[in-house]
Structures are given as C-alpha cells and as structure tokens.
Design a protein around this motif. Structure first.
Motif, mmCIF file in Angstrom:
data_model
loop_
_atom_site.group_PDB
_atom_site.id
_atom_site.type_symbol
_atom_site.label_atom_id
_atom_site.label_comp_id
_atom_site.label_asym_id
_atom_site.label_seq_id
_atom_site.Cartn_x
_atom_site.Cartn_y
_atom_site.Cartn_z
ATOM 1 N N ALA A 298 6.074 -8.702 -4.840
ATOM 2 C CA ALA A 298 6.221 -7.255 -4.651
ATOM 3 C C ALA A 298 7.682 -6.846 -4.782
ATOM 4 N N ALA A 299 8.585 -7.669 -4.210
ATOM 5 C CA ALA A 299 10.016 -7.360 -4.307
ATOM 6 C C ALA A 299 10.483 -7.428 -5.758
ATOM 7 N N LEU A 300 9.985 -8.379 -6.508
ATOM 8 C CA LEU A 300 10.370 -8.497 -7.915
ATOM 9 C C LEU A 300 9.915 -7.275 -8.705
ATOM 10 N N GLN A 301 8.724 -6.797 -8.408
ATOM 11 C CA GLN A 301 8.219 -5.598 -9.075
ATOM 12 C C GLN A 301 9.108 -4.397 -8.748
ATOM 13 N N ARG A 302 9.504 -4.243 -7.490
ATOM 14 C CA ARG A 302 10.385 -3.135 -7.090
ATOM 15 C C ARG A 302 11.772 -3.274 -7.730
ATOM 16 N N LEU A 303 12.263 -4.514 -7.785
ATOM 17 C CA LEU A 303 13.567 -4.762 -8.386
ATOM 18 C C LEU A 303 13.572 -4.391 -9.867
ATOM 19 N N ARG A 304 12.549 -4.805 -10.578
ATOM 20 C CA ARG A 304 12.475 -4.467 -12.009
ATOM 21 C C ARG A 304 12.332 -2.964 -12.228
ATOM 22 N N ALA A 305 11.589 -2.289 -11.370
ATOM 23 C CA ALA A 305 11.469 -0.835 -11.469
ATOM 24 C C ALA A 305 12.824 -0.180 -11.196
ATOM 25 N N MET A 306 13.564 -0.710 -10.224
ATOM 26 C CA MET A 306 14.894 -0.183 -9.932
ATOM 27 C C MET A 306 15.812 -0.356 -11.133
ATOM 28 N N GLN A 307 15.768 -1.507 -11.768
ATOM 29 C CA GLN A 307 16.617 -1.750 -12.931
ATOM 30 C C GLN A 307 16.294 -0.785 -14.065
#
Length: 97
Positions: A21-30
C-alpha cells in the motif's frame, strides 16, 4: 562545468509489512510531482531475516532544486504515506560538476 542541476537520493527502511500500500502511495506521489526530474523507487536487500530492506527514491537532473523541494514537500503532505516512512526519510543531494 557546474550545471547547477542536482540528483536527489532519499532513503529509509522499508515498511515492515513489505509495503504494497505504501509503495502504491509513493508511486502516486511521484506522479504528482510537477517540477524536476522523474522519480523512481528502488529496494536494497541486504539478505538475512534480521536485516531491514531499504527503499530509495531517486530524482535525477533536477534543474530548480528550490522549486523541486517545495513540490516534493507538497506532494508528501498529500501522499498519506505511513508516518514511520515520513520521519525516517534521509535526503542526500548531489550537484553535477
């Protein structure tokens, strides 16, 4: 020749649960970052069950470091990344020579 451009390396321990879930949020942030270089995220695994993997965000060829810093701070506030990732972040900035 000093181009004034920078590469940013931001690293921190990976989430304990593996971080899907954190990776998904991180990629969306990028993707929301509108200023600076394209970001990517990598994982460094040292091996063994007792070591914690490290995540690293890489942003290269940043032409306006001040604008990028502001855009990154704004994107982070909106990211909803887990607090342990937010507080553990370490940033290293390298300027091209």
């Amino acid at each position: 020749m000093n181009t004034g451009r920078e590469n940013w390396y931001i690293y921190y321990p990976a989430p304990r649960d593996g971080g899907p879930a954190a990776l998904q949020r991180l990629r969306a942030m990028q993707q929301r970052l509108s200023t600076g270089g394209v970001g990517r995220v990598s994982i460094e695994e040292r091996g063994g069950e007792t070591t914690t993997p490290t995540w690293m965000e890489v942003y290269e060829d940043i032409q306006d470091p001040g604008a990028f810093a502001a855009a990154l701070a704004s994107a982070l506030r909106e990211s909803q990344l887990p607090s342990e990732l937010m507080t553990a972040r370490r940033i290293e900035r390298f300027r091209s020579l």
